[in-house]
Scaffold this motif. Sequence first.
Motif, mmCIF file in Angstrom:
data_model
loop_
_atom_site.group_PDB
_atom_site.id
_atom_site.type_symbol
_atom_site.label_atom_id
_atom_site.label_comp_id
_atom_site.label_asym_id
_atom_site.label_seq_id
_atom_site.Cartn_x
_atom_site.Cartn_y
_atom_site.Cartn_z
ATOM 1 N N UNK A 68 0.832 -1.208 0.000
ATOM 2 C CA UNK A 68 0.000 0.000 0.000
ATOM 3 C C UNK A 68 0.864 1.255 0.000
ATOM 4 N N UNK A 69 1.906 1.283 0.838
ATOM 5 C CA UNK A 69 2.720 2.491 0.949
ATOM 6 C C UNK A 69 3.660 2.649 -0.232
ATOM 7 N N UNK A 70 3.974 1.542 -0.887
ATOM 8 C CA UNK A 70 4.716 1.646 -2.148
ATOM 9 C C UNK A 70 3.843 2.339 -3.195
ATOM 10 N N UNK A 71 2.556 1.974 -3.220
ATOM 11 C CA UNK A 71 1.622 2.624 -4.142
ATOM 12 C C UNK A 71 1.525 4.116 -3.847
ATOM 13 N N UNK A 72 1.469 4.450 -2.570
ATOM 14 C CA UNK A 72 1.443 5.861 -2.181
ATOM 15 C C UNK A 72 2.692 6.570 -2.696
ATOM 16 N N UNK A 73 3.847 5.941 -2.540
ATOM 17 C CA UNK A 73 5.100 6.553 -2.998
ATOM 18 C C UNK A 73 5.081 6.781 -4.501
ATOM 19 N N UNK A 74 4.531 5.808 -5.249
ATOM 20 C CA UNK A 74 4.457 5.952 -6.705
ATOM 21 C C UNK A 74 3.554 7.124 -7.072
ATOM 22 N N UNK A 75 2.405 7.221 -6.442
ATOM 23 C CA UNK A 75 1.497 8.337 -6.738
ATOM 24 C C UNK A 75 2.112 9.670 -6.300
ATOM 25 N N UNK A 76 2.838 9.658 -5.211
ATOM 26 C CA UNK A 76 3.524 10.869 -4.757
ATOM 27 C C UNK A 76 4.514 11.345 -5.821
ATOM 28 N N UNK A 77 5.277 10.415 -6.382
ATOM 29 C CA UNK A 77 6.235 10.773 -7.429
ATOM 30 C C UNK A 77 5.521 11.249 -8.696
ATOM 31 N N UNK A 78 4.431 10.592 -9.032
ATOM 32 C CA UNK A 78 3.666 11.008 -10.212
ATOM 33 C C UNK A 78 3.127 12.423 -10.033
ATOM 34 N N UNK A 79 2.583 12.706 -8.854
ATOM 35 C CA UNK A 79 2.046 14.046 -8.596
ATOM 36 C C UNK A 79 3.141 15.094 -8.657
ATOM 37 N N UNK A 80 4.305 14.794 -8.065
ATOM 38 C CA UNK A 80 5.412 15.742 -8.127
ATOM 39 C C UNK A 80 5.831 15.997 -9.569
ATOM 40 N N UNK A 81 5.964 14.917 -10.345
ATOM 41 C CA UNK A 81 6.411 15.069 -11.725
ATOM 42 C C UNK A 81 5.418 15.833 -12.579
ATOM 43 N N UNK A 82 4.126 15.535 -12.424
ATOM 44 C CA UNK A 82 3.125 16.241 -13.218
ATOM 45 C C UNK A 82 2.974 17.692 -12.778
ATOM 46 N N UNK A 83 3.109 17.951 -11.495
ATOM 47 C CA UNK A 83 3.091 19.346 -11.035
ATOM 48 C C UNK A 83 4.217 20.134 -11.693
ATOM 49 N N UNK A 84 5.376 19.499 -11.826
ATOM 50 C CA UNK A 84 6.503 20.167 -12.478
ATOM 51 C C UNK A 84 6.178 20.469 -13.934
ATOM 52 N N UNK A 85 5.491 19.545 -14.588
ATOM 53 C CA UNK A 85 5.128 19.759 -15.992
ATOM 54 C C UNK A 85 4.068 20.846 -16.121
ATOM 55 N N UNK A 86 3.057 20.801 -15.223
ATOM 56 C CA UNK A 86 1.993 21.805 -15.267
ATOM 57 C C UNK A 86 2.457 23.173 -14.778
ATOM 58 N N UNK A 87 3.489 23.187 -13.933
ATOM 59 C CA UNK A 87 4.038 24.452 -13.451
ATOM 60 C C UNK A 87 3.313 25.044 -12.264
ATOM 61 N N UNK A 88 2.401 24.272 -11.651
ATOM 62 C CA UNK A 88 1.687 24.771 -10.470
ATOM 63 C C UNK A 88 1.565 23.661 -9.441
ATOM 64 N N UNK A 89 1.609 24.054 -8.194
ATOM 65 C CA UNK A 89 1.523 23.079 -7.116
ATOM 66 C C UNK A 89 0.137 22.412 -7.088
#
Length: 637
Positions: A68-89
């Motif tokens: 479960x927490x590995x899944x959380x870590x993956x989604x955390x990384x995805x959110x960080x990466x997409x936020x960087x692409x979108x340019x907004x938190x």
Amino acid sequence: MKSITGTDSEIYAERPSFAARHARTLAGLRSALLSLFLAITLVFAIEAVGRHSISDTIDFFADSARPAWVTVAVFFLVLLGLDAIFGREHKATLVVAPLAVLPAFISQQKQVFLSDPLYPTDFLFGRQIMELMPVLVKDRPWTAVGCVVGLLAAMVVTGLLLRYAWRNFPRLTRRERLARLAFALPLLIAFWNVMDYTQFSWIRDRLRVVPIMWDQSENYRHNGFALAFMINLPMANVSAPAGYMAEAIDKIPVKPLPAGTTHRSKPDVIVLMSESFWDPTLLPNVTLKPDPMPTVRALQGGTVFSPEFGGMTANVEFEALTGFSNAFLPYGSIPYQQYIRNPIPSLATFFRGEGYAARAIHPFQGWFWNRTAVYKAFGFDTFRDQDNMPTMKKRGMFASDEALTKEIIRQADAMQDPFFFFAVTLQGHGPYEPNRYVKNTIEVEGNLPEKDRQVLATYAQGIKEADDSLKMLMEWAEKRDRETIIVLFGDHLPPLHTVYTSTGYMKNVTAERKGSKDEMRAGHETPLVVWSNKTGAQKDVGAISPAFLSYTILKQAGYEHPYYTGFLGEVHERFRVVDRYMLLREDGTDVADWQRQRKVPRWLRDYRFLQHDMMFGKRYGTERFFDSHAELFGAGS
């Protein structure tokens, strides 16, 4: 002490103070913590929706042996990466959430009707689902209304939130965007590289991600919806089995048999795959009066062990027509949609090679399950669907079995040459809404909830009418001079839902994919009739996989063939059912989890070799097993 010049003062002023740097660091930390919280919330929502249980979701998070927490870590990384692409938190959350939660909801709804969760390959037949949507809506109207309202509301809310985010969510500086990408992207790539279930990974093992490909229910339970779905992404790729090569095919110890009639003139053959045809009198604690299937009961000589439950008709059809097995294909795959791209041998090519007309008949749209293209690849010279047949009388929303039977008789009477008809009925398709028929002639007795009683009454009436239609076809055949063989079997058990649990027939509303022999047979066996107007019914077929229908049909018709009666005959002598989870030997004993054993029986190994060879490989076996029909199925293509 050196004084500060104007220029020095300006440079000093441009440098952020310690307080400013500290504030920015704290802001970045708060943003990261909020992203982590959003990832936790999102994964919890996905699992709660997919599992349809808050308590199961809490157990998933609390169990250190599950990722479960590995899944959380993956989604955390995805959110960080997409936020960087979108340019907004945190804007990524608004995009990812609906894209992740909606498939989990679809998966949960799929399990209401079928045994399986959502697979990546399910998106290959989205058009089929849309075509059947009116039927599903009619069965569960308030659920449908809720889904539509919820979807519209979600779209509006998401649109408003995205607009708000674009205007109000904090911008990320160029340095912050690069830092997030530099952190998230390499870790996501590394994680993706260890997810290939065909290769052992020490890291994946330490992360408690366990690809349980042989038991997808457990795969989704253990790994969670998101990771299990991700693990299944490569399932459409079929790798050659270890040891497959020309020499391995050449060593298959089967003596080629002459293709041709052995002792009778060429009989006409009609195969009826009857939608959801099953014996409802097997349900305990209820009585059906009168017997809804007296004709089938008098003639039944065995059962077909369907690899499916409640749907996925095309997979059963694939086995019945080719003599190949779903057990050797990736779990969740749909051969009609994924693999049948070029001509391959089938019963149609066999019969055409013997001078027959080979015709497929189905009173629905030809694109459904990709049948138009598949039947052409199988060698049928004609496919009659609803667009090139007379309009048929309907029972409920589907063409009636009686109308289809009359059309089969009409087409047969117009034939001069011997013919092979493969017909797929439609009337028995679920769901089985109350009052589908103006009058039900089958009485349901027993202590059942009223809704279940009505569902069972509707289904039993459909079985009666399918039985009556078989009787009509037989009465027509009995008047013919030419031998006529009629084969009828059900493609899978019907989706009766709570009728199964209310009567105590099964513990769940869908059949087990993996269980004891008795559980598997109860949830997967359908009636089989093999009858000739000259020799009567064959009564000793027993329980067989659909893949052995070709062997059974050709033996009944008096034919021999290197593959369909020769090789499959050898396999049939040893195993009657070849399911991905269970083998059933000729003596009735079972072998569970046989594919996970260290040594696979030689005949099954060779069976897999031959199937891969003809479907995906170099067709080394053409000359030995399919030479007489090579021209028809395009061996050189």
